[in-house]
Design a protein around this motif. Structure first.
Motif, PDB file in Angstrom:
ATOM      1  N   ARG B 199      10.121  -4.756   1.102  1.00 19.53           N
ATOM      2  CA  ARG B 199      10.041  -3.201   0.890  1.00 19.53           C
ATOM      3  C   ARG B 199       8.603  -2.732   0.677  1.00 19.53           C
ATOM      4  NH1 ARG B 199      13.036   0.202   1.951  1.00 19.53           N
ATOM      5  NH2 ARG B 199      11.299   1.163   2.575  1.00 19.53           N
ATOM      6  N   LEU B 200       7.708  -3.331   0.099  1.00 22.15           N
ATOM      7  CA  LEU B 200       6.264  -2.722  -0.183  1.00 22.15           C
ATOM      8  C   LEU B 200       5.584  -2.690   1.400  1.00 22.15           C
ATOM      9  CD1 LEU B 200       5.045  -5.136  -3.204  1.00 22.15           C
ATOM     10  CD2 LEU B 200       5.662  -2.783  -3.278  1.00 22.15           C
ATOM     11  N   ASP B 203       6.908   0.381   3.110  1.00 20.58           N
ATOM     12  CA  ASP B 203       6.215   1.516   2.572  1.00 20.58           C
ATOM     13  C   ASP B 203       5.122   1.592   2.822  1.00 20.58           C
ATOM     14  OD1 ASP B 203       8.775   2.047   1.347  1.00 20.58           O
ATOM     15  OD2 ASP B 203       8.048   1.266  -0.672  1.00 20.58           O
ATOM     16  N   MET B 204       4.238   0.585   2.987  1.00 20.88           N
ATOM     17  CA  MET B 204       3.021   0.695   3.258  1.00 20.88           C
ATOM     18  C   MET B 204       2.604   1.332   4.776  1.00 20.88           C
ATOM     19  SD  MET B 204      -0.282  -1.399   2.137  1.00 20.88           S
ATOM     20  CE  MET B 204      -0.174  -3.398   2.591  1.00 20.88           C
TER      21      MET B 204
END
Lengths: 209, 209
Positions: B199-200, B203-204
């Motif tokens: 997820r991170l 998002d990045m």
């Protein structure tokens, strides 16, 4: 974790005599030797030779190799905490500004002393008690400043991430990691790395563009 | 960088005799000792003692301490490259699926052997030529798989980041960094860390939610 400036020598070299480098010079020499051979692979004698002094002269400043490491690591984390607190105080209340400020300090600190900060990260294991526990607590305090700013941003509806804790840790890790890959001879200035990492961090926490 | 399984012992301990641990057992012992004292702070004798064999028995498998390190590091990066290529081949064409696959391998690999992979990262400096250059090239190849997937995602309009190269490096650094903080006794399973880091990472790179 250290950013140590070498003071000016008080006497010129030459005439068969060497001006003692002083404490900061000894710490610079220790960082250089330990960066090559690790803490356990480095002797007090090797640090002294690198600094151009006798082992006795080194012992005049530091009672042991462990105390050299303690000094490097503790000064480093104290300087980082101090700069981070100062930057947050100056940043004002906007979570975006506050996260930018945190990233700027974290990235610049690790770019200004790549060798010292890499040593600080890799030799944490070599730090002995009773220093190690409190030192780790200071590192956790640094992490908590990131945690707090991101949690505040989420609470204020400015950051949209569903994973504020994981984002905070990942941001600290990626900003700390610049010490491992950055080259001053590469295409990016330090300021440009800061700018780009601020953008990456804001994207990771889901800040509105 | 290593993920080394210890083979079953072929003879029981006891009766004043010790079954030789075999190559994998020697490498496990080397990782354990070097994780504590670093490569330069570790002797062949200490590795042998930890493995329960004589130095001569260790030399039977490895001609030098350097060759022990080479074996650990090279098997590690080869295993990581192999798993990453396999995961990409299985992931299909969607950049989101491909980035998820890369993150899964990178995180799991570093969680499955935290001590070995931390050693691989910190002792890269101790690797000697002619191994060091090609080894670094393999690490760069691993990075390029992340670079390629993210560049493809940007080109396809699936990822919106203006900083694909920096995002790719930051993702590798943060996924590699899990070896430094993860505790199996903590609240997150390995699978949950993978899910959150996917997820991170998405998002990045500015993937659509």
């Amino acid at each position: 974790m250290a950013s140590l400036s070498r003071p000016p020598r008080t006497a010129p070299r030459g005439e068969g005599r060497t001006a003692p480098p002083g404490e900061a010079g000894l710490l610079d020499a220790a960082i250089a030797v330990m960066a090559e051979h690790g803490y356990h692979g480095t002797s007090v004698r090797e640090i002294a030779v690198r600094a151009g002094v006798s082992p006795a002269a080194l012992y005049h400043h530091f009672p042991s190799k462990q105390q050299v490491l303690v000094t490097i690591m503790e000064r480093g984390i104290e300087a980082l905490l101090d700069r981070t607190r100062t930057a947050l105080a100056a940043a004002g209340p906007d979570p975006v500004d506050r996260l930018r400020a945190l990233v700027e300090v974290q990235v610049l600190f690790h770019l200004e002393d790549q060798r010292g900060t890499l040593l600080g990260t890799s030799e944490l294991r070599a730090l002995e008690e009773p220093v190690r526990g409190p030192h780790r607590a200071k590192r956790a305090e640094q992490q908590r400043m990131f945690d707090g700013v991101i949690a505040d941003g989420v609470a204020a509806g400015v950051f949209g991430t569903p994973l504020p804790e994981e984002a905070a840790r990942a941001i600290v890790v990626m900003c700390t990691g610049v010490a491992g890959w950055y080259s001053p001879r590469g295409r990016l200035s330090r300021a440009e790395v800061v700018r780009r990492y601020q953008r990456l961090a804001l994207d990771m926490v889901g800040a509105q563009r």
